[in-house]
Write an enzyme that holds these catalytic residues in place. Structure first.
Site, PDB file in Angstrom:
ATOM      1  CB  SER A  97      48.219 -40.192 -62.716  1.00 14.32           C
ATOM      2  OG  SER A  97      48.326 -41.592 -62.666  1.00 14.32           O
ATOM      3  CE  LYS A 172      50.895 -43.717 -61.279  1.00 17.67           C
ATOM      4  NZ  LYS A 172      49.897 -43.690 -62.357  1.00 17.67           N
ATOM      5  CE  LYS A 240      49.279 -36.426 -65.985  1.00 14.87           C
ATOM      6  NZ  LYS A 240      48.644 -37.548 -65.237  1.00 14.87           N
TER       7      LYS A 240
END
Length: 300
Positions: A97, A172, A240
């Site tokens: 990701s 995502k 993150k």
């Protein structure tokens, strides 16, 4: 279609994904700095590599499953990166990701060498990585996607080509917004109920069949009630992801007020020593504010 697959990154998600590839009959060569994880895959029938170059030489399709953009750039484009050893016409599937900007940059550099790239991040956490039912959202060329589809279906139940390079990682990011804000909203509700003194487990049973019910509710509430914050999706990794969400949103002119507040909540949890907890541990932020703990009611 090739049976020779390389896999780099045998963490919480990568190791079970690799084991599912082996179960599906693929020849898998793995690389990771965690030698114990490599040995576990070798025991299951895989091959261990001593370098990224060795993975590239022995694979037609290479998969990366790494924590952040800079890790992927290093593994793919760095001095010892796959780009220097991968064969022309081979495919790199990045299932990490990372930011769409970084993903598109990597794809563009690989294309100059005649190497194809798909971005194919996943959703479902460790349980779905283990049972091979991940949701996989893919960005890239349709023909390349079709050529590696059996590999992706060995790891996921729902595999969707969203669009061109960068589309998978963008999907995502949207997924992470929904999942993490859902957990945050759920956490507020659980803390409210706990502070009011009602049986939270019974409240959960009462609402889960209604409009408030969700996959997130069913996945996280039982763990929270058991005070189980062992990571399926770590707080620092989700921090993150949500940071990537905000950077991407700002770049294209999309204000995300709830997401920005959640980033600060994640930072507070990280400072509080919760970085390695599961993101269901968001509830601990609200518990600290309200001076209450969400847990099963002890029968008298």
């Amino acid at each position: 279609m090739t049976k020779r697959v390389g896999f780099i990154g045998l963490g919480i998600m990568g190791k079970p994904m690799t084991l599912n590839l082996l179960k599906a009959g693929f020849e898998v060569t793995v690389y990771d700095i965690n030698k114990a994880a490599v040995e576990e895959v070798k025991t299951a029938g895989g091959f261990g590599a001593e370098s990224l170059a060795e993975v590239a030489v022995n694979s037609d399709v290479m998969i990366t499953m790494l924590p952040a953009s800079h890790h992927v750039k290093s593994v793919v484009l760095g001095e010892e990166g796959l780009i220097h050893s991968a064969k022309k016409g081979s495919v790199i599937i990045d299932m990490s990701s990372i930011s769409p900007v970084a993903s598109k940059e990597i794809a563009a550099e690989l294309a100059q060498k005649g190497i194809h790239m798909l971005d194919a991040p996943v959703s479902g956490g460790e349980p779905k990585a283990i049972d091979g039912t991940l949701a996989i959202m893919v960005g890239g060329n349709e023909h390349i996607f079709e050529s590696v589809s059996p590999i992706l279906h060995a790891m996921g139940a729902e595999v969707t080509l969203v669009g061109d390079n960068g589309s998978g990682v963008t999907a995502k990011l949207a997924n992470q917004v929904i999942v993490n804000l859902n957990i945050a909203a759920m956490s507020e509700a659980l803390v409210l109920a706990a502070k009011a003194g009602i049986d939270v487990e019974k409240m959960y049973q009462a609402i889960r069949g209604g409009l408030a019910g969700s996959a997130v509710l069913d996945a996280k509430v039982p763990l929270i009630l058991d005070r189980n914050f062992v990571a399926g999706g770590r707080i620092d990794i989700n921090l993150k992801d949500m940071t990537n969400v905000m950077e991407t949103a700002h770049d294209i002119g999309v204000p995300l007020p709830l997401s920005s507040q959640l980033v600060e909540i994640f930072h507070a949890l990280k400072v509080d020593g919760k970085a390695s907890d599961d993101h269901g541990g968001i509830v601990q932020y609200y518990e600290k504010l309200a001076n209450v703990e969400v847990k099963k009611k002890v029968e008298a």
